[in-house]
Design a protein around this motif. Sequence first.
Motif, PDB file in Angstrom:
ATOM      1  N   ASN A 275      27.174  17.167  37.557  1.00 39.68           N
ATOM      2  CA  ASN A 275      27.663  18.155  38.526  1.00 39.68           C
ATOM      3  C   ASN A 275      27.204  17.839  39.954  1.00 39.68           C
ATOM      4  OD1 ASN A 275      29.009  19.461  36.462  1.00 39.68           O
ATOM      5  ND2 ASN A 275      28.446  21.493  37.187  1.00 39.68           N
ATOM      6  N   LYS A 333      34.926  18.940  33.129  1.00 38.69           N
ATOM      7  CA  LYS A 333      35.052  20.393  33.228  1.00 38.69           C
ATOM      8  C   LYS A 333      33.764  21.077  33.671  1.00 38.69           C
ATOM      9  CE  LYS A 333      39.283  20.346  31.642  1.00 38.69           C
ATOM     10  NZ  LYS A 333      40.418  20.610  32.536  1.00 38.69           N
ATOM     11  N   SER A 334      32.622  20.510  33.295  1.00 39.16           N
ATOM     12  CA  SER A 334      31.352  21.196  33.550  1.00 39.16           C
ATOM     13  C   SER A 334      30.217  20.197  33.502  1.00 39.16           C
ATOM     14  CB  SER A 334      31.122  22.294  32.495  1.00 39.16           C
ATOM     15  OG  SER A 334      30.849  21.709  31.219  1.00 39.16           O
ATOM     16  N   ASN A 335      28.990  20.707  33.548  1.00 39.38           N
ATOM     17  CA  ASN A 335      27.817  19.862  33.341  1.00 39.38           C
ATOM     18  C   ASN A 335      27.646  19.588  31.851  1.00 39.38           C
ATOM     19  OD1 ASN A 335      27.077  22.477  32.652  1.00 39.38           O
ATOM     20  ND2 ASN A 335      25.050  22.342  33.579  1.00 39.38           N
ATOM     21  N   GLY A 338      27.563  22.678  29.496  1.00 36.67           N
ATOM     22  CA  GLY A 338      28.621  23.661  29.688  1.00 36.67           C
ATOM     23  C   GLY A 338      28.193  24.952  30.340  1.00 36.67           C
ATOM     24  N   THR A 339      27.072  24.943  31.075  1.00 38.93           N
ATOM     25  CA  THR A 339      26.579  26.174  31.689  1.00 38.93           C
ATOM     26  C   THR A 339      27.043  26.356  33.124  1.00 38.93           C
ATOM     27  OG1 THR A 339      24.538  25.035  32.335  1.00 38.93           O
ATOM     28  CG2 THR A 339      24.532  26.231  30.225  1.00 38.93           C
ATOM     29  N   GLU A 340      27.584  25.284  33.738  1.00 36.02           N
ATOM     30  CA  GLU A 340      28.036  25.395  35.121  1.00 36.02           C
ATOM     31  C   GLU A 340      29.355  24.662  35.292  1.00 36.02           C
ATOM     32  OE1 GLU A 340      26.708  23.239  39.111  1.00 36.02           O
ATOM     33  OE2 GLU A 340      25.277  24.827  38.601  1.00 36.02           O
ATOM     34  N   ALA A 341      30.351  25.375  35.848  1.00 32.79           N
ATOM     35  CA  ALA A 341      31.657  24.768  36.070  1.00 32.79           C
ATOM     36  C   ALA A 341      31.559  23.651  37.095  1.00 32.79           C
ATOM     37  CB  ALA A 341      32.648  25.828  36.533  1.00 32.79           C
ATOM     38  N   LYS A 342      32.383  22.634  36.903  1.00 29.56           N
ATOM     39  CA  LYS A 342      32.449  21.542  37.867  1.00 29.56           C
ATOM     40  C   LYS A 342      33.507  21.877  38.914  1.00 29.56           C
ATOM     41  CE  LYS A 342      32.178  17.515  36.090  1.00 29.56           C
ATOM     42  NZ  LYS A 342      30.725  17.370  36.314  1.00 29.56           N
ATOM     43  N   ALA A 414      29.870  25.633  24.674  1.00 23.35           N
ATOM     44  CA  ALA A 414      29.536  26.169  25.990  1.00 23.35           C
ATOM     45  C   ALA A 414      29.750  27.673  26.017  1.00 23.35           C
ATOM     46  CB  ALA A 414      30.395  25.505  27.051  1.00 23.35           C
ATOM     47  N   PHE A 419      34.860  25.147  28.550  1.00 26.91           N
ATOM     48  CA  PHE A 419      33.989  23.991  28.716  1.00 26.91           C
ATOM     49  C   PHE A 419      33.484  23.434  27.393  1.00 26.91           C
ATOM     50  CE2 PHE A 419      32.682  26.412  32.785  1.00 26.91           C
ATOM     51  CZ  PHE A 419      33.873  26.042  33.394  1.00 26.91           C
TER      52      PHE A 419
END
Length: 644
Positions: A275, A333-335, A338-342, A414, A419
């Motif tokens: 990310n 899509k994310s890190n 899956g805890t933070e959107a890209k 996620a 995600f």
Amino acid sequence: MKSHASLITCGLALSAGFFFAGSAAAEQDSVTKEVIQLPTKEGVAEITPPQFSPYAGRNFPTKVYWGDTHLHTAVSVDAGTMNRIGQEDAFRFARGEEITTTHGLRAKLSRPLDFLVISDHAEMYGLMPQLLSGDQEILSTEPGKRWYDALTKGDNQKKFDTAMEIVVSLSGDEPPIKSDAAVKNAWQNYTALADKYNEPGRFTALIGYEWTAIGGFNLHRNVIFRGDASVANRTVPLSQYDSQNPEDLWKHLAALEDKIGAEVLAIPHNGNLSNGRMFTVETFDGQPLTKELAAMRAQYEPLVEVTQIKGDGETHPFLSPNDEFADYESWDKSNLNGTEAKTKDMLQWEYAREALKNGLKLEDKLGVNPYKFGMIGSTDSHTSMAAVEEENFFGKHSGVEPEPHRWEHVVIEAPDPEFTIKGWQQAAGGYAGIWATENTREAIFDAMKRKETYATTGPRMTVRFFGGWDFDDADAKTRLPASAGYAKGVPMGGDLSAAPEGKAPTFLVAAAKDPYSGNLDRIQIVKGWMNADGETEEKVYDVVWSDDRKPGPDGKLPPVGNTVDVENATWSNSIGEPEMITVWTDPDFDPDQRAFYYARVIEIPTPRWTAYEAKRFNVEMTGDVPMTTQERAYTSPIWYTPRG
């Protein structure tokens, strides 16, 4: 009978004839020459004609060695919750032996690998085998006893839930179970095993581990030692509990060199899941990057793992909109967890091509390029098996081995379902190709340091890439391109500077298919440069291709075609070419602009692992699951630096 003087004259003429007819660079090519001594009036003349054999006396790398620098076994905490295959079987498998998987399947590579780095996670190194063996020190802790009971006595769901709990527990500031003695013991058992399986000339077992930092933001590195156990045992793996700052890792590696004489390097991986944190132009703490830190990164991170199971990291279609091959096995899509959107602004700090471009700007500003890296691929498999061929792919972890529903199982669950990563999204990749003088720890490590390496998504295609000022068409007609390549230029990972007046760089590039894989579609050269305004640009050139195609009005080649029979997971090599070679001159060269060039080799379409799986288990997958792939290779770049 001719006089001695006539013999000398005749001999010199004959020598010159061989020199120019054989190779314009035979002398530079270090070809061994027989010394003939003839008497003259003045004393003794030495005549040194080339040897008859064109292979005699070569001192450059003549073979590419194949391996994996990123493999996890039951010793890694996250792998060991489900994987029961230890480090010894991982070495045996890589050497070409047959083993039995965690769930009882027989497994073997199509061909042995030449080298392997077992890079088990530094965090609580060796905990899981000790835990599952009922080690009393581990079971005396509250989490140790609870985890042991759940993993050895619980049902499958409880085992899975406990495995996830253990993995999540690693992200804290302190290890949930701490035992320095246990880590040291497990590390020394591993280094002894690596020495046991290291056979110079046959198989190289490099010693290494993974430093896993910032959890879901994937600033992970694989640390690799040049030496043997006697060197590696003078330290233990640095873990995220020591520091989560990559700059501290570089300082640690510098200290190892200073204090114990260890030669070490680190290989970042999966910038695509960071990310926006892997290839930034700032320090870890968000300050402007200094020349000193840029130099440390360049020194200790000469390579980047650009492709593996968790997606491809060469480039992204948002960053390279004019590159029709940019969207390959994208995880965007994310890190990692899956805890933070890209967001799109993060992408420029995640992909190798953009990092190479940003490195040019940093070099102009700081005088040092921290992103002057070569490229490799590796697996990041947590199954103990470095198996990435599409028809022999065992996946990311041992929780789900090949079976009818593997394609739809959840790899990363996620909080946001968008995600979540499913099994079919895993890529069957990759491997590292290394041009070394011999199959030894020292030669392979040294090749890594000089960046004479390339990445593939799995196939073992042979790729040569040289840059210079004087390559010509005749150099592409030889069966020995490396003779001209090393004599007249520099190999992948090398540098060109101060262009001669009126000359543009020329590149000699050659590729031969993997006999087990698809024919070649094309070879491309990717160029990145910094323009007069201080901004970076890029362009992809098709330099040689198959099947007599011609570029269209937009300059693009038509697709090579597709012979894949998805239902039967077969294809025909009736399109494409088994080998390609050409000399290419940059038509847009500006001697005042910093630039880099690397080769990308593209195969024709072949069945993806999902097609083999659907055929084997007679399952119908959803329409979003890709069934074909175009495997590829990425060479390390060659850089051009203007005079001054």
